[in-house]
Design a protein around this motif. Structure first.
Motif, PDB file in Angstrom:
ATOM      1  N   GLY A   9      -6.876   8.608  18.214  1.00 35.62           N
ATOM      2  CA  GLY A   9      -6.785   9.578  17.129  1.00 35.62           C
ATOM      3  C   GLY A   9      -6.805  11.004  17.666  1.00 35.62           C
ATOM      4  N   TRP A  36      -5.442  -2.860  10.141  1.00 37.41           N
ATOM      5  CA  TRP A  36      -5.787  -1.445  10.191  1.00 37.41           C
ATOM      6  C   TRP A  36      -5.967  -0.970   8.747  1.00 37.41           C
ATOM      7  N   ARG A  38      -7.456   2.631   6.478  1.00 38.53           N
ATOM      8  CA  ARG A  38      -7.791   4.049   6.598  1.00 38.53           C
ATOM      9  C   ARG A  38      -8.634   4.468   5.398  1.00 38.53           C
ATOM     10  N   GLN A  39      -9.394   5.505   5.625  1.00 38.39           N
ATOM     11  CA  GLN A  39     -10.275   5.981   4.573  1.00 38.39           C
ATOM     12  C   GLN A  39     -10.237   7.493   4.510  1.00 38.39           C
ATOM     13  N   TYR A  40      -9.963   7.999   3.300  1.00 35.59           N
ATOM     14  CA  TYR A  40      -9.990   9.425   3.050  1.00 35.59           C
ATOM     15  C   TYR A  40     -11.406   9.819   2.665  1.00 35.59           C
ATOM     16  N   ARG A  45     -11.652   2.735   1.267  1.00 39.11           N
ATOM     17  CA  ARG A  45     -10.694   2.465   2.329  1.00 39.11           C
ATOM     18  C   ARG A  45      -9.459   1.780   1.746  1.00 39.11           C
ATOM     19  N   VAL A  48      -3.596  -0.533   5.541  1.00 39.33           N
ATOM     20  CA  VAL A  48      -2.447   0.100   6.184  1.00 39.33           C
ATOM     21  C   VAL A  48      -1.487  -0.949   6.741  1.00 39.33           C
ATOM     22  N   ASP A  90      -1.390  11.474   5.772  1.00 37.86           N
ATOM     23  CA  ASP A  90      -1.861  10.404   6.645  1.00 37.86           C
ATOM     24  C   ASP A  90      -3.214  10.748   7.266  1.00 37.86           C
ATOM     25  N   ALA A  92      -6.823  10.803   7.885  1.00 36.35           N
ATOM     26  CA  ALA A  92      -7.870   9.870   7.459  1.00 36.35           C
ATOM     27  C   ALA A  92      -8.578   9.335   8.698  1.00 36.35           C
ATOM     28  N   TYR A  94      -9.128   6.021  10.655  1.00 42.19           N
ATOM     29  CA  TYR A  94      -8.454   4.735  10.780  1.00 42.19           C
ATOM     30  C   TYR A  94      -9.370   3.755  11.504  1.00 42.19           C
ATOM     31  N   GLY A 118     -13.992   3.414  13.771  1.00 40.34           N
ATOM     32  CA  GLY A 118     -12.912   4.266  13.322  1.00 40.34           C
ATOM     33  C   GLY A 118     -12.606   5.422  14.242  1.00 40.34           C
TER      34      GLY A 118
END
Length: 125
Positions: A9, A36, A38-40, A45, A48, A90, A92, A94, A118
């Motif tokens: 990342g 996979w 992802r979480q904002y 979550r 993906v 995108d 976030a 991951y 993550g």
């Protein structure tokens, strides 16, 4: 117990690419499906991409289809998420997960047995 560690990342600009790596602590990795998510911030979550234990089946969320590719290298206990044409949305954290699921279907992807902590992906506009 299997430990998963995500890497790759970072901060990139819109349109750039990143490849995330999920490294497992044991060869047992090869027996598990991998996902996979992802979480904002402040959000649940979201799925993906997923790949079967053999790598023969993959599933990618519609919003990233054509831009993200999931793959794995069982010989090296690793999975990958290649992310191209990145967009600010995108951005976030991951995380990867592995688990034994009865069917390769989205309803089961949340039930992975092991998860990593993550890695943060930040895409600037």
């Amino acid at each position: 117990q299997i430990e998963l560690v995500e890497s790759g990342g970072g901060l990139v600009q819109a349109g750039d690419s990143l490849r995330l790596t999920c490294t497992a602590s044991t060869r047992a990795f090869r027996h598990y499906a991998m996902v996979w998510f992802r979480q904002y911030p402040g959000k649940e979550r979201e799925f993906v991409a997923a790949i079967s234990w053999s790598g023969e089946k993959t599933d990618v969320q519609d919003s990233v289809k054509g831009r993200f590719t999931i793959s794995r290298d069982n010989a090296n206990n690793a999975g990958y998420l290649q992310m191209n044409s990145l967009k600010p949305e995108d951005t976030a954290v991951y995380s990867c997960g592995i688990g034994t699921i009865p069917y390769f279907e989205r309803g089961y992807y949340y039930d992975m047995n092991y998860w990593g902590k993550g890695t943060l992906v930040t895409v600037s506009s």
